[in-house]
Scaffold this active site. Structure first.
Site, PDB file in Angstrom:
ATOM      1  N   TRP A 202       0.641  -1.282   0.084  1.00 27.54           N
ATOM      2  CA  TRP A 202      -0.096  -0.035  -0.035  1.00 27.54           C
ATOM      3  C   TRP A 202       0.911   1.342  -0.086  1.00 27.54           C
ATOM      4  CZ3 TRP A 202      -0.224  -3.977   3.613  1.00 27.54           C
ATOM      5  CH2 TRP A 202       0.410  -3.723   4.898  1.00 27.54           C
TER       6      TRP A 202
ATOM      7  N   GLN B 227      -5.379  -1.763  15.245  1.00 23.13           N
ATOM      8  CA  GLN B 227      -5.174  -2.856  16.318  1.00 23.13           C
ATOM      9  C   GLN B 227      -4.567  -4.053  15.849  1.00 23.13           C
ATOM     10  OE1 GLN B 227      -5.986  -1.823  19.969  1.00 23.13           O
ATOM     11  NE2 GLN B 227      -5.340  -0.122  18.643  1.00 23.13           N
ATOM     12  N   THR B 228      -3.992  -4.034  14.781  1.00 24.51           N
ATOM     13  CA  THR B 228      -3.343  -5.165  14.158  1.00 24.51           C
ATOM     14  C   THR B 228      -2.087  -4.902  13.266  1.00 24.51           C
ATOM     15  OG1 THR B 228      -5.658  -5.795  13.432  1.00 24.51           O
ATOM     16  CG2 THR B 228      -3.690  -6.917  12.177  1.00 24.51           C
TER      17      THR B 228
ATOM     18  N   SER C  65      -9.663 -10.487  24.223  1.00 24.88           N
ATOM     19  CA  SER C  65      -8.916  -9.603  24.882  1.00 24.88           C
ATOM     20  C   SER C  65      -9.709  -9.373  26.352  1.00 24.88           C
ATOM     21  CB  SER C  65      -9.179  -8.230  24.174  1.00 24.88           C
ATOM     22  OG  SER C  65      -8.661  -8.205  23.003  1.00 24.88           O
TER      23      SER C  65
ATOM     24  N   GLU D 271      -5.569   0.813   5.918  1.00 27.30           N
ATOM     25  CA  GLU D 271      -5.719   1.200   7.070  1.00 27.30           C
ATOM     26  C   GLU D 271      -6.807   0.680   8.099  1.00 27.30           C
ATOM     27  OE1 GLU D 271      -4.016   3.274   8.785  1.00 27.30           O
ATOM     28  OE2 GLU D 271      -2.682   4.126   7.035  1.00 27.30           O
TER      29      GLU D 271
ATOM     30  N   GLY E 103     -10.341 -10.684  13.466  1.00 27.83           N
ATOM     31  CA  GLY E 103     -10.748 -10.221  14.712  1.00 27.83           C
ATOM     32  C   GLY E 103     -11.341  -8.989  14.346  1.00 27.83           C
ATOM     33  N   TYR E 104     -12.144  -8.472  15.567  1.00 31.34           N
ATOM     34  CA  TYR E 104     -12.734  -7.079  15.532  1.00 31.34           C
ATOM     35  C   TYR E 104     -13.555  -7.088  14.335  1.00 31.34           C
ATOM     36  CZ  TYR E 104     -10.375  -5.402  19.608  1.00 31.34           C
ATOM     37  OH  TYR E 104      -9.721  -4.967  20.663  1.00 31.34           O
TER      38      TYR E 104
ATOM     39  N   TYR F  15      -8.054   8.724  13.536  1.00 30.59           N
ATOM     40  CA  TYR F  15      -6.811   8.178  13.018  1.00 30.59           C
ATOM     41  C   TYR F  15      -6.694   7.943  11.643  1.00 30.59           C
ATOM     42  CZ  TYR F  15      -3.470   5.097  11.519  1.00 30.59           C
ATOM     43  OH  TYR F  15      -2.357   4.579  10.365  1.00 30.59           O
TER      44      TYR F  15
ATOM     45  N   CYS G  18      17.715   2.211  22.351  1.00 26.85           N
ATOM     46  CA  CYS G  18      18.141   3.607  22.491  1.00 26.85           C
ATOM     47  C   CYS G  18      19.326   4.020  22.015  1.00 26.85           C
ATOM     48  CB  CYS G  18      17.702   4.125  23.950  1.00 26.85           C
ATOM     49  SG  CYS G  18      15.981   3.757  24.380  1.00 26.85           S
TER      50      CYS G  18
ATOM     51  N   ASP H  50      -1.620   7.470  16.767  1.00 27.81           N
ATOM     52  CA  ASP H  50      -1.861   5.998  16.998  1.00 27.81           C
ATOM     53  C   ASP H  50      -1.061   5.727  18.102  1.00 27.81           C
ATOM     54  OD1 ASP H  50       0.543   5.815  15.918  1.00 27.81           O
ATOM     55  OD2 ASP H  50       0.014   4.067  14.964  1.00 27.81           O
TER      56      ASP H  50
ATOM     57  N   CYS I  15      19.540   5.146  18.424  1.00 29.05           N
ATOM     58  CA  CYS I  15      18.249   5.909  18.029  1.00 29.05           C
ATOM     59  C   CYS I  15      18.833   7.325  17.385  1.00 29.05           C
ATOM     60  CB  CYS I  15      17.525   6.122  19.281  1.00 29.05           C
ATOM     61  SG  CYS I  15      15.971   7.216  19.000  1.00 29.05           S
TER      62      CYS I  15
END
Length: 350
Positions: A20, A38-39, A301, A33, A77-78, A116, A195, A134, A198
């Site tokens: 995408w 949540q994936t 969940s 999207e 899911g969802y 979002y 870190c 997000d 980073c």
DNA sequence: AACCCGGGGTG
DNA sequence: CACCCAGGGTT
């Protein structure tokens, strides 16, 4: 260099290749999207590929039945995402000539598109300067600025959104939004972020104060509810069984399952006296056998489902009511079902 | 504001 | 086991 430029520079060197990201067409962007809500990318990618193959355009998706869409969505899911996806596809195809809205404000009106997703589509497809906020963004910002406001409080949502607006690169919102999310996914990870390599480590406030692992702050932990499911797998001599579609507001809305008796406890002695059983079987010509000796525990969940499967061989006829379907067992895999049942079907109807 | 909605991966 | 994931809808 300023915050946004550092992120974009990092992104252009480190971004993962994804299908995408090859386009600015809103249809594949929107589809990706919704799938990725949540994936994780690794989990959603194969679903994205099969959706694009089955429905190359929004018109193809609009023409499909809800059951086809749910079947392709099975396991992700969802499931309200799949139903809303279908509603929006039909709306765009039928009422908008197949053209997606082009502004954040209008995208927000689509079912399944919230703050979002509207920001993501508007910025990536149309370069509108609206920031995505997000899970990744909450983590990056809370750490970089050492902000301890809970990200799921009303005040926290406002604070992070305001900060995001202020920080974003208004000249390159598409790259900036994807950059901060990719940075959160790959570099500023929830656990064990690296870190030491980073690009923001010199100016990261949480790193300075040793708070990286504690941030972001989130309120409350959820309480898991226990439920006890007893599924009745009827099985006649001519290979018929019964399924029914879940309706109402609970889990797995729109998916199919076997006739279900839910009990308040682990108790299992009242199955053949239960109305659901008696409605199907009127005489004594049956054999009922629990398929497993122990309940199968399926973890969602917010719920743990302690599930028993009763296989019921019937000599005579089975009776269905309005909400039930009598089907041949060879057709069982045509119907969208929860993973819990898909697993059972793979073992039992092999 | 609180609650609901999946399944899989990670440490 | 706890936590997280390119969140959104309903009440």
């Amino acid at each position: 260099m300023i915050f946004s430029k550092k992120l974009i520079t990092w992104y252009l060197q480190n971004k993962r290749s994804m299908p995408w990201r090859e386009t600015n067409n809103p249809y594949p962007i929107w589809l990706s999207e919704i799938i990725l809500q949540q994936t994780k990318v690794a989990q959603g990618l194969p679903y994205y590929m099969s959706f694009i193959e089955a429905f190359p355009t929004v018109f193809d998706l609009a023409k499909a039945s809800e059951e086809e869409v749910l079947k392709l969505w099975q396991g992700l899911g969802y499931y309200s995402r799949a139903r809303n996806l279908h509603v929006t596809a039909k709306h765009v195809a039928d009422n908008l000539n197949g053209v997606f809205p082009v502004t954040y404000k209008d995208l927000l009106l689509l079912k399944g598109v919230g703050d979002y997703t509207a920001s993501a589509i508007a910025s990536i497809c149309y370069k509108e300067a609206v920031p995505v906020v997000d899970g990744n963004v909450y983590r990056v910002l809370s750490r970089y600025f050492n902000i301890e406001t809970p990200i799921n409080s009303a005040i926290g949502v406002k604070q992070f959104k305001a900060l995001a607006i202020q920080l974003m690169d208004h000249d390159d919102p598409a790259d900036y939004n994807q950059a901060i999310m990719e940075f959160g996914a790959l570099q500023c990870r929830p656990k064990k972020p690296d870190c030491f390599i980073c690009p923001l480590c010199d100016s990261c406030e949480a790193l300075k104060k040793g708070n990286v692992e504690r941030l972001p702050v989130k309120l409350k932990k959820i309480k898991v509810k226990k439920r006890y499911f007893n599924y009745l797998i009827f099985y006649t001599k001519n290979h018929q069984t019964i399924i029914s579609q879940r309706i109402g507001n609970g889990i797995w809305q729109g998916l199919y399952e076997f006739p279900l008796i839910e009990s308040d406890t682990i108790n299992k002695d009242t199955i053949v006296d239960h109305p659901v059983f008696k409605q199907v079987v009127e005489n004594d010509e049956y054999e009922i056998v629990p398929y497993y000796s122990e309940p199968v525990v399926h973890k969602l969940s917010h719920q743990h489902l302690y599930t028993r499967f009763y296989v019921i061989k019937i000599d005579g006829l089975i009776k269905t009511n309005e909400t039930q379907k009598k089907i041949n067992t060879k057709d069982i895999r045509k119907y969208p079902v929860p993973i819990l049942l898909s697993n059972f079907i793979d073992v039992f109807f092999k």
